[in-house]
Motif scaffolding. Sequence first.
Motif, PDB file in Angstrom:
ATOM      1  N   ASP A 226      82.950  45.367  16.520  1.00 22.93           N
ATOM      2  CA  ASP A 226      82.515  45.253  17.899  1.00 22.93           C
ATOM      3  C   ASP A 226      81.511  44.100  17.987  1.00 22.93           C
ATOM      4  O   ASP A 226      81.166  43.485  16.973  1.00 22.93           O
ATOM      5  N   ARG A 227      81.069  43.790  19.200  1.00 19.41           N
ATOM      6  CA  ARG A 227      80.197  42.610  19.351  1.00 19.41           C
ATOM      7  C   ARG A 227      78.944  42.733  18.525  1.00 19.41           C
ATOM      8  O   ARG A 227      78.479  41.744  17.937  1.00 19.41           O
ATOM      9  N   ASP A 228      78.375  43.931  18.456  1.00 20.47           N
ATOM     10  CA  ASP A 228      77.120  44.100  17.715  1.00 20.47           C
ATOM     11  C   ASP A 228      77.312  43.866  16.229  1.00 20.47           C
ATOM     12  O   ASP A 228      76.529  43.151  15.587  1.00 20.47           O
ATOM     13  N   SER A 229      78.359  44.446  15.634  1.00 23.97           N
ATOM     14  CA  SER A 229      78.557  44.276  14.191  1.00 23.97           C
ATOM     15  C   SER A 229      79.012  42.868  13.844  1.00 23.97           C
ATOM     16  O   SER A 229      78.869  42.433  12.680  1.00 23.97           O
ATOM     17  N   ALA A 230      79.558  42.137  14.823  1.00 24.65           N
ATOM     18  CA  ALA A 230      80.027  40.770  14.577  1.00 24.65           C
ATOM     19  C   ALA A 230      78.955  39.718  14.824  1.00 24.65           C
ATOM     20  O   ALA A 230      79.212  38.521  14.669  1.00 24.65           O
ATOM     21  N   SER A 231      77.748  40.132  15.153  1.00 28.47           N
ATOM     22  CA  SER A 231      76.732  39.182  15.630  1.00 28.47           C
ATOM     23  C   SER A 231      76.221  38.234  14.560  1.00 28.47           C
ATOM     24  O   SER A 231      75.617  37.206  14.891  1.00 28.47           O
ATOM     25  N   ALA A 232      76.460  38.548  13.262  1.00 25.09           N
ATOM     26  CA  ALA A 232      76.005  37.656  12.190  1.00 25.09           C
ATOM     27  C   ALA A 232      77.143  36.895  11.524  1.00 25.09           C
ATOM     28  O   ALA A 232      76.951  36.256  10.507  1.00 25.09           O
ATOM     29  N   VAL A 233      78.320  36.978  12.117  1.00 18.47           N
ATOM     30  CA  VAL A 233      79.481  36.295  11.530  1.00 18.47           C
ATOM     31  C   VAL A 233      79.563  34.869  12.070  1.00 18.47           C
ATOM     32  O   VAL A 233      79.461  34.653  13.274  1.00 18.47           O
TER      33      VAL A 233
END
Length: 241
Positions: free
Chosen positions: A234-241
């Motif tokens: 989701d957007r939150d878990s993808a924020s450091a990619v």
Amino acid sequence: MSFEPRIEVQPDADALATAVAGELLSRLADLQASGGTPQIGLTGGTIAEAVHRELARLSPDADVDWGRVVVWFGDERFVPAGSPDRNAGQARAAFLDAVGATQVHEVPAADQVATAAEAAEAYGNAMREHGAGSFDVLMLGIGPDGHVASLFPGRPELDADDSVAVAVADSPKPPPERVSLTFAALNRADVVWFLASGEGKAEAVGRALAPEGSIAETPARGVNGSVETTWWLDRDSASAV
């Protein structure tokens, strides 16, 4: 052969769960339509629970015979069979029993065998007997520390490649005793799906997908599908990619 991982980002956890469940049902229907008996691996955790609930909701309208799906677990907590901590118990309650899954292979529980090592040996033997040699789809989570299944950073189990499953003692995450598939077993998968949701997973996901880094630090880096590896975020878990 190495493939670049796919990254699928959904707006939030609910959308993520619906997307994963829908895609899994589509893959299973296609495999069964071509005469196959799909073998899948399930994971535990909050987002997996949401996916499982969506599988229960969507399965009545899907062309999937769950009696012809062979179900495994990437890891399990070595606790009594009735414990709410069991991944298998959670999956049964969320969807497996409701959809009529009958070929469900559980890791022996703490009130069924004496030690986690016995449970690991029995589970490995079951996989040798009833497994197809590889998973069609293996779903995995990632911990905030980068662990995958119950393979934790810097632990000796990371090097246990001479067996299918391994006992884990003194786990850094409770409960302390667990059984985990080894890297050797986890990597026998055509398709690997990592599931991650929430800001708490962002840093670990970023490390797992970074161009450089070690498996010892971030064990999730050590698992890839032979055909496809997809990170469902989701957007939150993808924020450091």
